[in-house]
Design a protein around this motif. Structure first.
Motif, PDB file in Angstrom:
ATOM      1  N   SER A   1      46.564  44.424  39.534  1.00 50.13           N
ATOM      2  CA  SER A   1      45.878  44.898  40.751  1.00 50.13           C
ATOM      3  C   SER A   1      44.646  44.039  41.033  1.00 50.13           C
ATOM      4  O   SER A   1      44.063  43.447  40.119  1.00 50.13           O
ATOM      5  CB  SER A   1      45.438  46.348  40.568  1.00 50.13           C
ATOM      6  OG  SER A   1      44.462  46.423  39.528  1.00 50.13           O
ATOM      7  N   ASN A   2      44.266  44.006  42.293  1.00 52.86           N
ATOM      8  CA  ASN A   2      43.088  43.247  42.705  1.00 52.86           C
ATOM      9  C   ASN A   2      41.886  44.159  42.858  1.00 52.86           C
ATOM     10  O   ASN A   2      42.017  45.343  43.198  1.00 52.86           O
ATOM     11  CB  ASN A   2      43.348  42.540  44.046  1.00 52.86           C
ATOM     12  CG  ASN A   2      44.351  41.419  43.907  1.00 52.86           C
ATOM     13  OD1 ASN A   2      44.425  40.781  42.859  1.00 52.86           O
ATOM     14  ND2 ASN A   2      45.135  41.196  44.949  1.00 52.86           N
TER      15      ASN A   2
ATOM     16  N   ARG B   7      41.037  40.097  35.410  1.00 49.29           N
ATOM     17  CA  ARG B   7      40.495  41.034  36.384  1.00 49.29           C
ATOM     18  C   ARG B   7      39.101  41.503  35.966  1.00 49.29           C
ATOM     19  O   ARG B   7      38.209  41.659  36.805  1.00 49.29           O
ATOM     20  CB  ARG B   7      41.416  42.244  36.556  1.00 49.29           C
ATOM     21  CG  ARG B   7      41.011  43.137  37.735  1.00 49.29           C
ATOM     22  CD  ARG B   7      41.681  44.487  37.650  1.00 49.29           C
ATOM     23  NE  ARG B   7      41.874  45.151  38.931  1.00 49.29           N
ATOM     24  CZ  ARG B   7      41.021  46.013  39.490  1.00 49.29           C
ATOM     25  NH1 ARG B   7      39.882  46.275  38.876  1.00 49.29           N
ATOM     26  NH2 ARG B   7      41.290  46.579  40.642  1.00 49.29           N
TER      27      ARG B   7
ATOM     28  N   GLN C  54      36.596  39.130  37.101  1.00 55.40           N
ATOM     29  CA  GLN C  54      36.355  39.268  38.535  1.00 55.40           C
ATOM     30  C   GLN C  54      35.518  40.514  38.835  1.00 55.40           C
ATOM     31  O   GLN C  54      34.636  40.495  39.703  1.00 55.40           O
ATOM     32  CB  GLN C  54      37.699  39.320  39.277  1.00 55.40           C
ATOM     33  CG  GLN C  54      38.495  38.037  39.125  1.00 55.40           C
ATOM     34  CD  GLN C  54      39.936  38.161  39.584  1.00 55.40           C
ATOM     35  OE1 GLN C  54      40.413  39.235  39.971  1.00 55.40           O
ATOM     36  NE2 GLN C  54      40.673  37.060  39.508  1.00 55.40           N
TER      37      GLN C  54
ATOM     38  N   GLN D 261      40.306  35.520  47.759  1.00 59.96           N
ATOM     39  CA  GLN D 261      41.385  36.508  47.623  1.00 59.96           C
ATOM     40  C   GLN D 261      42.743  35.834  47.394  1.00 59.96           C
ATOM     41  O   GLN D 261      43.686  36.475  46.930  1.00 59.96           O
ATOM     42  CB  GLN D 261      41.434  37.399  48.854  1.00 59.96           C
ATOM     43  CG  GLN D 261      40.209  38.299  48.993  1.00 59.96           C
ATOM     44  CD  GLN D 261      40.428  39.370  50.035  1.00 59.96           C
ATOM     45  OE1 GLN D 261      41.425  40.110  50.006  1.00 59.96           O
ATOM     46  NE2 GLN D 261      39.514  39.452  50.994  1.00 59.96           N
TER      47      GLN D 261
ATOM     48  N   HIS E  54      46.476  34.354  37.728  1.00 58.10           N
ATOM     49  CA  HIS E  54      45.620  35.011  38.729  1.00 58.10           C
ATOM     50  C   HIS E  54      45.726  34.324  40.072  1.00 58.10           C
ATOM     51  O   HIS E  54      45.819  33.101  40.156  1.00 58.10           O
ATOM     52  CB  HIS E  54      44.161  35.007  38.247  1.00 58.10           C
ATOM     53  CG  HIS E  54      43.566  33.639  38.052  1.00 58.10           C
ATOM     54  ND1 HIS E  54      42.678  33.074  38.946  1.00 58.10           N
ATOM     55  CD2 HIS E  54      43.751  32.700  37.083  1.00 58.10           C
ATOM     56  CE1 HIS E  54      42.327  31.871  38.521  1.00 58.10           C
ATOM     57  NE2 HIS E  54      42.963  31.617  37.394  1.00 58.10           N
TER      58      HIS E  54
ATOM     59  N   GLN F 243      43.444  35.411  42.457  1.00 58.98           N
ATOM     60  CA  GLN F 243      42.082  35.490  42.978  1.00 58.98           C
ATOM     61  C   GLN F 243      41.147  34.770  42.004  1.00 58.98           C
ATOM     62  O   GLN F 243      41.512  34.484  40.860  1.00 58.98           O
ATOM     63  CB  GLN F 243      41.686  36.961  43.193  1.00 58.98           C
ATOM     64  CG  GLN F 243      42.687  37.704  44.078  1.00 58.98           C
ATOM     65  CD  GLN F 243      42.149  38.949  44.724  1.00 58.98           C
ATOM     66  OE1 GLN F 243      41.192  39.579  44.260  1.00 58.98           O
ATOM     67  NE2 GLN F 243      42.738  39.321  45.864  1.00 58.98           N
TER      68      GLN F 243
END
Ligand SMILES: N[C@@H](CCC(=O)NCCCC(=O)O)C(=O)O
Length: 249
Positions: free
Chosen positions: A68-69, A113, A116, A128, A180, A182
């Motif tokens: 998930s972002n 993640r 990030q 993104q 990834h 992002q």
């Protein structure tokens, strides 16, 4: 003395019709086998999370990767690709938790993640879709590939001269895996770059003034005991946990 406790916030995702709180086993195994610590999974309760209660038993916080972002609204943007998964429950748990951990000097280790999340939580932004930025590489894995290929060596990162990683690894550059889409666009204030990819994308940083607060865009938890660089990272992380545990009764 008991093993240090590493808080590992879970993802919230559906398994069939049932919402679940999950952490991948490779992160749990890396905390035990790589850092010599005891993982404690915390559900993605968002605003219901009692941060004082969680951090009162924490000797460290590790933020894992996830497909998930981080919600782009958290850094002032509209979501670029609505077809990609989000995890608002995780965002609402990890961002305030990591801010509180940093304020209290609790060691922090972010992976993918998690890397990030820390940047966004401290005021940074993300690309993104890194692969759509002119001049940038495609840092994504191919989901149809075998896991050994997905988590296999993907590209070089150059370690910042005089930085934590360069000293820890006694190297100028290393080869990392890459899963990834992002990546860091604007690095948050108070973060120091520790590694960059050949296209200039930030791949690791530390939090200024923290005894240990390291985040990496790649996956050192993958088969950690079989990789010397990954073991050095998790060993350093484990030492930081022990130091914190011994400093705080
Ligand atoms: N969704 C973000 C972060 C990517 C990430 O954490 N990938 C790893 C997922 C699987 C795992 O935890 O090993 C992005 O695409 O940049």
């Amino acid at each position: 003395m008991r093993r240090p406790i590493v808080i590992v916030p879970a993802c919230k995702r559906s398994k069939g019709d049932h919402p679940t709180h999950t952490v991948q086993t490779k992160y749990i195994d890396a905390v035990v086998q790589g850092a010599g610590c005891m993982p404690l999974i915390v559900p993605a309760l968002g605003g219901q999370t009692d941060i004082d209660a969680v951090l009162s038993v924490a000797d460290d916080v590790m933020l894992t990767g996830a497909t998930s972002n981080v919600d782009a609204a958290l850094y002032g943007q509209a979501v670029h690709d609505p077809s990609l998964p989000l995890d608002p429950a995780r965002d609402a748990t990890t961002l305030p938790l990591l801010r509180a951990a940093i304020e209290r000097g609790i060691p922090l280790f972010g992976i993918c993640r998690g890397f990030q999340e820390i940047n966004v939580a401290l005021g940074g932004t993300l690309h993104q879709a890194v692969q759509e930025v002119p001049g940038m590489m495609d840092h994504r894995d191919r989901p149809g590939d075998p896991l050994d290929v997905q988590y296999g060596p993907a590209h070089r990162v150059r370690l910042a001269e005089g930085g934590l990683l360069a000293g820890l690894l006694d190297a100028r550059d290393i080869t990392v895996n890459s899963l990834h889409g992002q990546g860091v666009a604007l690095l948050a204030p108070g973060l120091t770059v520790e590694a960059v990819a050949d296209d200039g994308l930030v791949e690791a940083y530390t939090v200024d003034g923290a005894a240990f607060a390291l985040a990496v865009q790649w996956h050192p938890e993958w088969r950690v005991t079989g990789d010397a660089v990954s073991m050095k990272l998790f060993h350093a992380f484990g030492l930081a946990c022990h130091s914190y545990q011994e400093r705080i009764p």
